[in-house]
Design a protein around this motif. Structure first.
Motif, PDB file in Angstrom:
ATOM      1  N   PHE A  66      -1.622  -3.665   7.185  1.00 28.93           N
ATOM      2  CA  PHE A  66      -0.181  -4.041   7.388  1.00 28.93           C
ATOM      3  C   PHE A  66       0.699  -4.090   6.091  1.00 28.93           C
ATOM      4  O   PHE A  66       0.333  -4.612   5.012  1.00 28.93           O
ATOM      5  N   PRO A  67       1.961  -3.387   6.254  1.00 28.56           N
ATOM      6  CA  PRO A  67       2.866  -3.475   5.040  1.00 28.56           C
ATOM      7  C   PRO A  67       3.581  -4.889   4.952  1.00 28.56           C
ATOM      8  O   PRO A  67       4.694  -4.972   4.477  1.00 28.56           O
ATOM      9  N   TYR A  68       3.052  -6.018   5.355  1.00 27.92           N
ATOM     10  CA  TYR A  68       3.706  -7.105   5.199  1.00 27.92           C
ATOM     11  C   TYR A  68       2.605  -8.293   4.991  1.00 27.92           C
ATOM     12  O   TYR A  68       1.371  -7.998   5.410  1.00 27.92           O
ATOM     13  N   HIS A  69       3.104  -9.395   4.574  1.00 29.26           N
ATOM     14  CA  HIS A  69       2.031 -10.559   4.052  1.00 29.26           C
ATOM     15  C   HIS A  69       1.418 -11.029   5.463  1.00 29.26           C
ATOM     16  O   HIS A  69       2.481 -11.420   6.412  1.00 29.26           O
ATOM     17  N   HIS A  70       0.237 -11.275   5.645  1.00 26.33           N
ATOM     18  CA  HIS A  70      -0.522 -11.525   6.883  1.00 26.33           C
ATOM     19  C   HIS A  70      -1.743 -12.354   6.248  1.00 26.33           C
ATOM     20  O   HIS A  70      -2.171 -12.036   5.074  1.00 26.33           O
ATOM     21  N   TYR A  71      -2.362 -12.932   7.211  1.00 28.48           N
ATOM     22  CA  TYR A  71      -3.583 -13.617   7.005  1.00 28.48           C
ATOM     23  C   TYR A  71      -4.447 -14.015   8.187  1.00 28.48           C
ATOM     24  O   TYR A  71      -3.689 -14.036   9.255  1.00 28.48           O
ATOM     25  N   HIS A  72      -5.566 -14.299   8.091  1.00 32.19           N
ATOM     26  CA  HIS A  72      -6.448 -14.864   9.153  1.00 32.19           C
ATOM     27  C   HIS A  72      -7.319 -16.097   8.872  1.00 32.19           C
ATOM     28  O   HIS A  72      -7.689 -16.235   7.799  1.00 32.19           O
ATOM     29  N   ALA A  86      -4.576   2.549  -2.847  1.00 28.91           N
ATOM     30  CA  ALA A  86      -3.470   1.635  -2.493  1.00 28.91           C
ATOM     31  C   ALA A  86      -3.018   0.544  -3.435  1.00 28.91           C
ATOM     32  O   ALA A  86      -4.285   0.322  -4.089  1.00 28.91           O
ATOM     33  N   SER A  87      -1.814   0.006  -3.448  1.00 34.18           N
ATOM     34  CA  SER A  87      -1.730  -1.039  -3.974  1.00 34.18           C
ATOM     35  C   SER A  87      -1.731  -2.322  -2.985  1.00 34.18           C
ATOM     36  O   SER A  87      -0.919  -1.933  -2.193  1.00 34.18           O
ATOM     37  N   ALA A 113      -3.481 -14.283   1.918  1.00 33.76           N
ATOM     38  CA  ALA A 113      -2.487 -13.303   2.331  1.00 33.76           C
ATOM     39  C   ALA A 113      -2.863 -12.016   1.680  1.00 33.76           C
ATOM     40  O   ALA A 113      -3.486 -12.013   0.574  1.00 33.76           O
ATOM     41  N   HIS A 114      -2.479 -11.143   2.423  1.00 33.00           N
ATOM     42  CA  HIS A 114      -2.647  -9.751   1.910  1.00 33.00           C
ATOM     43  C   HIS A 114      -1.598  -8.911   2.522  1.00 33.00           C
ATOM     44  O   HIS A 114      -1.159  -9.007   3.654  1.00 33.00           O
ATOM     45  N   LYS A 115      -1.147  -7.714   1.845  1.00 32.62           N
ATOM     46  CA  LYS A 115      -0.357  -6.818   2.458  1.00 32.62           C
ATOM     47  C   LYS A 115      -0.397  -5.595   1.629  1.00 32.62           C
ATOM     48  O   LYS A 115      -0.928  -5.536   0.371  1.00 32.62           O
ATOM     49  N   LYS A 116      -0.022  -4.312   2.089  1.00 33.67           N
ATOM     50  CA  LYS A 116      -0.016  -3.147   1.613  1.00 33.67           C
ATOM     51  C   LYS A 116       1.408  -2.845   0.957  1.00 33.67           C
ATOM     52  O   LYS A 116       2.196  -2.934   1.736  1.00 33.67           O
TER      53      LYS A 116
END
Length: 175
Positions: A66-72, A86-87, A113-116
């Protein structure tokens, strides 16, 4: 990278340990570091999902990020680049920008957190979870943050490293 986050190379040049702190909206993981395995599956990136599954990281998928900050907050996650590059922003805006390419793997402890940020058109990534755990997807907001802090503490450690199985560095780094 902020003063509160750090990146350290472990064992050899291909394993990078990344520690992140909460920022008020993104909890990250207070005890476990993300682990970046550079080029570990370079010779056979098309086998990434199967390698994860063989090591007990299941409930897998192949897609993008996803191109937004998200996490599990209720499961650890492993991501392996099958094709392209990718970055990826790890740990939030003050975190670490990982330049990943086919053969790279990132193990994310619950809450990280991670995002593309950007990707090549052929970018494909496999994701999986220890023991096939179901996972939620939370975003950078106060309600998710409060709930996540409790959930992260309850996530068990994996029994196997997603790449190396019983002898992998993740087991040592996440003790």
């Amino acid at each position: 990278m902020s003063e509160h986050n750090s990146a350290n190379r472990e064992q050899n040049e291909s394993i990078i340990k990344l520690s992140f702190h909460a920022d008020g909206l993104l909890p990250n993981n207070p005890q476990l570091a993300a682990v970046l395995y550079k080029g570990v599956l370079r010779d056979h990136p098309e086998d990434t999902e199967q390698i994860f599954n063989n090591n007990g990281w299941l409930n897998s998928w192949v897609n993008g990020v996803f191109p937004y900050h998200h996490y599990h907050s209720n499961a650890h996650e492993v991501l392996g680049v099958i094709s392209g590059s990718a970055s990826l922003q790890l740990g939030g805006d003050a975190g670490y920008t990982a330049e990943v390419e086919a053969g790279d793997v990132v193990a994310l402890p619950a809450g990280t957190a991670h995002k593309k940020l950007s990707a090549t058109p052929d970018f494909r990534i496999a994701g999986a979870y220890p023991g096939g755990m179901d996972y939620n997807t939370r975003q950078a907001n106060a309600d998710d943050f409060a709930a996540a802090l409790l959930e992260i503490r309850e996530v068990p450690l994996p029994e196997r490293d997603p790449v190396y199985g019983e002898a992998g560095p993740l087991l040592r780094l996440w003790k």
